[in-house]
Design an enzyme around this catalytic site. Structure first.
Site, PDB file in Angstrom:
ATOM      1  N   GLY A   1       0.838  -1.206   0.000  1.00 25.19           N
ATOM      2  CA  GLY A   1       0.000   0.000   0.000  1.00 25.19           C
ATOM      3  C   GLY A   1       0.867   1.248   0.000  1.00 25.19           C
ATOM      4  CG  PHE A   2       0.351   6.114   0.310  1.00 25.32           C
ATOM      5  CD1 PHE A   2       1.345   6.632  -0.502  1.00 25.32           C
ATOM      6  CD2 PHE A   2      -0.159   6.909   1.327  1.00 25.32           C
ATOM      7  CE1 PHE A   2       1.839   7.911  -0.312  1.00 25.32           C
ATOM      8  CE2 PHE A   2       0.309   8.189   1.533  1.00 25.32           C
ATOM      9  CZ  PHE A   2       1.316   8.685   0.714  1.00 25.32           C
ATOM     10  CB  ILE A   3       1.823   4.355   4.845  1.00 28.93           C
ATOM     11  CG1 ILE A   3       0.978   5.632   4.732  1.00 28.93           C
ATOM     12  CG2 ILE A   3       2.852   4.498   5.976  1.00 28.93           C
ATOM     13  CD1 ILE A   3       0.205   6.001   6.000  1.00 28.93           C
TER      14      ILE A   3
ATOM     15  CG  ASP B   1      -0.905  -5.236   0.096  1.00 35.73           C
ATOM     16  OD1 ASP B   1      -0.449  -4.204   0.623  1.00 35.73           O
ATOM     17  OD2 ASP B   1      -2.005  -5.274  -0.494  1.00 35.73           O
TER      18      ASP B   1
ATOM     19  CG  LEU C   1       1.414   0.067   7.936  1.00 35.07           C
ATOM     20  CD1 LEU C   1       2.553   0.309   6.956  1.00 35.07           C
ATOM     21  CD2 LEU C   1       1.003   1.380   8.571  1.00 35.07           C
TER      22      LEU C   1
ATOM     23  CB  THR D   1     -10.902  -5.436   6.195  1.00 33.82           C
ATOM     24  OG1 THR D   1     -11.679  -5.983   5.164  1.00 33.82           O
ATOM     25  CG2 THR D   1      -9.433  -5.489   5.828  1.00 33.82           C
TER      26      THR D   1
ATOM     27  CE1 TYR E   1     -10.091   3.301   8.197  1.00 31.76           C
ATOM     28  CE2 TYR E   1     -10.214   5.695   8.281  1.00 31.76           C
ATOM     29  CZ  TYR E   1      -9.481   4.541   8.143  1.00 31.76           C
ATOM     30  OH  TYR E   1      -8.123   4.618   7.961  1.00 31.76           O
TER      31      TYR E   1
ATOM     32  CE  LYS F   1      -7.281   1.088  10.870  1.00 31.93           C
ATOM     33  NZ  LYS F   1      -6.233   0.080  11.139  1.00 31.93           N
TER      34      LYS F   1
END
Ligand code: UDP
Length: 325
Positions: free
Chosen positions: A10-12, A31, A76, A95, A149, A153
């Site tokens: 992913g991005f980070i 991933d 992440l 998820t 979301y 989290k």
């Protein structure tokens, strides 16, 4: 150090994996390529110390095997992006909570450290400026998917802290504020890559709402530096940290600055929230991180100026668009 990075394509995650390999550490990336991409880690495949697996972070046997082979886990993998959350709430909740359960259960077997990624969304619609880690979380009603979301989290954070208190698993929670930079795609609704792509194509730049809402954008390189330092700070264990830059900008100003940086003739188009997301969508007017706790723990705070960040993202979007043409 051998690091297990869930969501590492992913991005980070991909930026973290690159930094680790460049400094001579070993990395195993897991991933499922749902929002991540092989392009993000293509430059790492075949390099010494790098390994990747395509699979799910809710696959307990797989997660346990990979965590066992590493010294530390950086978790992440998550369903991210406001658009995805509004469109796929079941996927988001399952998820985010399921993967964190798996990762923590795996780490608990041998008391290995885990850094769990959380988000500034957990502060919800609180209006305090800036947000500090000990502040109350002010979430909206369960009838609005957006809050699923934040709530998923927040539950991840509670679970991680419970593993620390009850089972002694060394956990660190990182609450990422708006994190941007090269490789982030606008596909999931993130504002800066979206604006950059629109400006480069001279298409209308879509500002949702009035554009008076503001955000603070942190460079992904600074976020990675913060994570690496937290992993090495013994005092960080069992603690929550904001990770972000406190330079604030309104979304309308951001649109203008991106347009200028891209040398673009785009018009700025205001789009009502009901059209952009869904009826009844609630946006946050301001979201500023208090990064004093991070700075105190690791002697560092994200500082890349917004001008540099915008230039970086515009250059990255230009390269992507040129590559696709
Ligand atoms: N936004 C916008 N145009 C877009 C995408 C987003 O005006 O094309 C706004 C969005 O409504 C929010 C801000 O930009 O006020 C940041 O959105 P993003 O999804 O990047 O992150 P958020 O802070 O909402 O998690």
């Amino acid at each position: 150090m051998k690091v297990f990075v869930t969501g590492g394509a992913g991005f980070i995650g991909s930026h973290l994996a690159h930094r680790l390999i460049e400094r001579g550490d070993q990395v195993i990336v897991l991933d499922d390529l749902s929002t991540g991409s092989m392009d993000n880690i293509a430059g790492l495949v075949g390099r010494p110390g790098f390994e990747y697996r395509i699979g799910s972070a809710i696959d307990q046997p797989l997660v346990t095997e990979l965590a066992d082979r590493c010294d530390v886990t950086v978790h992440l993998a998550a369903a991210v992006g406001v658009r995805l959350i509004v469109e796929k709430p079941v996927h988001t909740i399952e998820t985010n909570v399921g993967a964190t359960e798996c990762v923590l259960a795996a780490a608990a077997k041998k008391q290995k450290p885990v850094l769990v990624a959380s988000t500034s969304e957990v502060y919800g619609k609180g209006s305090k400026v800036p947000f500090s880690e000990g502040d109350d979380l002010t979430l909206g009603p369960t009838s609005h998917s957006r809050w699923a979301y934040a709530c998923s989290k927040a539950l991840d954070e509670w679970l991680a802290l419970a593993y620390w208190r009850e089972k002694g698993v060394p956990v660190i929670i990182a609450r990422f504020f708006n994190t941007v930079g090269p490789r982030q795609t606008g596909r999931y609704g993130m504002v800066l890559p979206s604006f950059a792509a629109q400006a480069i194509r001279n298409e209308p730049i879509t500002v949702y709402g009035t554009g008076e809402q503001s955000r603070c954008f942190g460079h992904v390189g600074d976020a990675v530096e913060s994570v690496l330092r937290l992993l090495e700070a013994p005092a960080a264990v069992g603690q929550v940290f904001n990770i972000g830059n406190d330079e604030e900008v309104t979304i309308l100003d951001l649109a203008k600055r991106v347009r200028e940086a891209a040398n673009s003739s785009s018009e700025i188009r205001f789009v009502p929230y009901s059209e952009a997301y869904a009826e009844g969508f609630e946006d946050m007017m301001r979201r500023v991180p208090d990064v004093a706790k991070l700075e105190q723990a690791v002697g560092y705070r994200p500082r890349t100026p917004l001008a540099t960040i915008i230039a970086d993202v515009v250059a990255d979007q230009r390269a992507r668009l040129a590559g696709r043409a």
